[in-house]
Each structure stands twice: as structure tokens, then as C-alpha cells.
Design a protein around this motif. Structure first.
Motif, PDB file in Angstrom:
ATOM      1  N   TYR A   4     -46.097  -6.724  46.068  1.00 13.54           N
ATOM      2  CA  TYR A   4     -46.649  -7.509  47.174  1.00 13.54           C
ATOM      3  C   TYR A   4     -45.522  -8.097  48.035  1.00 13.54           C
ATOM      4  N   ASP A  51     -44.176  -5.225  50.137  1.00 10.16           N
ATOM      5  CA  ASP A  51     -45.154  -4.835  51.168  1.00 10.16           C
ATOM      6  C   ASP A  51     -45.197  -5.869  52.293  1.00 10.16           C
ATOM      7  N   ASN A  52     -45.139  -7.136  51.925  1.00  6.61           N
ATOM      8  CA  ASN A  52     -45.195  -8.207  52.914  1.00  6.61           C
ATOM      9  C   ASN A  52     -43.980  -8.132  53.856  1.00  6.61           C
ATOM     10  N   VAL A 111     -42.170  -5.365  54.493  1.00  6.11           N
ATOM     11  CA  VAL A 111     -42.274  -4.146  55.314  1.00  6.11           C
ATOM     12  C   VAL A 111     -43.261  -4.380  56.467  1.00  6.11           C
ATOM     13  N   HIS A 112     -44.363  -5.059  56.157  1.00  8.80           N
ATOM     14  CA  HIS A 112     -45.401  -5.398  57.151  1.00  8.80           C
ATOM     15  C   HIS A 112     -44.808  -6.230  58.293  1.00  8.80           C
TER      16      HIS A 112
END
Lengths: 164, 164
Positions: A135, A138-139, A141-142
């Protein structure tokens, strides 16, 4: 954590996960560097936060290596206060590098068993450490993808996504 | 692929990786849905591609499940031609759902050993299947983050990032 899971062949090793994470963090660092000083702290689109704030969220979350490795979660308010005190690109990059070294230094505690241990990351999520780390990545990369749009809107070529 | 790696405890199981990937794909599907038809195909910032093109890249790449599972890589030109033929949100979502089912149907071939097999994804990258899949997911998260900026610029509230 089931015995079956621990006895199954390994798809990823801790060393590979470290390389994956730090590869992403290195790219995000280059995105920070690509912003002009003023725009890093002020430019935004559609009422969103400037990229400095998105990067400070990512670096604050990355200090969660203490939580993932040892179950020691620094109060989120402390991380926010630290972020709020950062006013220049140089200070942001220095914080980034400090956390990069911290992650490398603490990684030996990240055994396969530790990745399957349950933790609660700042009350936001409770589950296996591997899910918490995925997570975090991903956060980052987002939000970094959002930084690419800011750079393009500013007429600046972002770093190549596939170069880590 | 070393024997040592295969004998180490498992940090992630194939079932967990499938859930992780499909969780991201479900969120991206909701981002596609959030765009008005016209803006999905036309709106952009800073000379970037409209979100339909970013989503078509992600869904085309996701058909790479054939390559990851069986070493059968559909020529990239074929995928591009399929993407170019899609002109409506309804067609894009139907393609998305078709690939979602395809991934689920073929997942039984994704054994831990298969994740460590080396493949070459369309000539862009050669390495273990797990690295190829992580790249696919990261690429989707990256472009989806850009879609969030487009939605905000359009005054549309995007789906929650943490809801999968």
C-alpha cells in the motif's frame, strides 16, 4: 499466517522487495528534483495539493519502516509536524535521503516471517506487513503519477517511468 | 531462479497477488466510469494522452497474462489495433471485463515456480514473471493517478484510492 503459506516456494525475497521499493523511491526523488523550487511548493491542478505535500506524505509514510520492522509506529501527528517544518527542496531531499538510509539500515529485520506478521499502520489499516508495504508503494506511485501531470502542465519533461 | 529462493518462506501467495492485481483493476474500472464519455476520449493536460488511451494501454498490457502464464505474447501491434478500434466507454468497459475474466480463468497456471520463470514481455523487459507483473501493476497505478488529476481538473470527485 498459515504454515502452508510459510512452506510454499518464495515468489519474492526480502532483498528483491527492498530493491523494488528503493527503485520507486529513487524515481520519486528525481521527480522532486525536476520541479522548480517555487512550483514544487505552490503549483497545483484542480484544487489538489502541490507536489511537495504529496512527496512529504510519501516520505512520512516511508518512516513506517520502524512499524513494519519493529512494530514501532511514530505518531502520525509527529510526522505531519516534521513535514510542515520543511520549506525548501533541499530540506525535502535531505529528509528523503535520511529515510532512504533508515530503510536500508533496518531492512535486516524484514524477514519473510516479519512480512507475514500483522501490524496496524497508524490506525488506517490492519493486516500483514507485506500488504502495508504494498500500500505504501502504491500510494507513492499514485501520487508520483500526479506529479508527472503537474510537470507536463509546467512544460517540463518528467524522468522516464521505467528507469529505476 | 535459485533453489534457495524457492525454499525460503513465502511472503506472498499467488492468490494474494491475484487479489491485489484485480483490486487495482477494479479501481481503475471505476475511474473509467467516472469520466464523462466525451472527456474520457478527448480531455488531456500538458499534451498528455486522454484517459481512454492510458486505460487502453493498461488493459492491453493486462492481456499479457497469456505471456506470464504460458509464454504466449500476443504481438503488441495486435493489441494496439484492438485498442484503436475502441471508440466508446461501453466498449472500453466490455474489453476491461473480458480481460478481468481471462486473468481469473488463467490464474491456476500462475504457480510460485511460474512467477520465477524468465519471460520477455514484448521486447520491453526480460526477467522473472513476478517483476513483469509488478511493472504492469505499477504502470496502471501511475496512469490511474494521472486520471485522478484529469477528474479533479474537470471538477469530478474520483473514487477513493484505498477502496479496492
Amino acid at each position: 499466517m498459515s504454515t502452508a503459506t510459510l512452506n510454499a516456494p518464495a515468489i519474492l525475497s526480502p532483498e528483491e522487495i527492498l530493491k523494488h521499493w528503493q527503485g520507486h523511491r529513487g524515481l520519486t526523488r528525481r521527480v522532486i528534483e525536476a520541479f522548480p523550487e517555487k512550483e514544487l511548493f505552490e503549483f497545483s491542478i484542480g484544487g489538489m495539493r502541490p507536489f511537495s505535500q504529496l512527496a512529504l506524505e510519501a516520505v512520512g509514510i516511508a518512516t513506517g519502516i520502524d512499524g513494519m520492522a519493529y512494530g514501532n509506529w511514530t505518531p502520525f501527528e509527529e510526522l505531519e509536524a516534521k513535514g510542515n517544518a520543511i520549506k525548501t527542496k533541499e530540506e525535502l531531499l535531505a529528509y528523503w535521503d535520511e529515510v532512504t538510509e533508515k530503510i536500508n539500515a533496518e531492512w535486516s529485520a524484514m524477514t519473510p516471517e516479519r512480512f507475514r506478521a500483522r501490524e496496524n499502520s497508524w490506525g488506517f489499516f490492519e493486516g500483514p506487513v507485506i500488504d502495508i508495504l504494498l500500500y505504501f508503494i502504491d500510494n507513492e506511485v499514485h501520487h508520483r503519477g500526479q506529479g508527472y501531470v503537474y510537470l507536463r502542465a509546467l512544460g517540463i519533461e518528467p524522468p522516464k517511468f521505467y528507469e529505476r
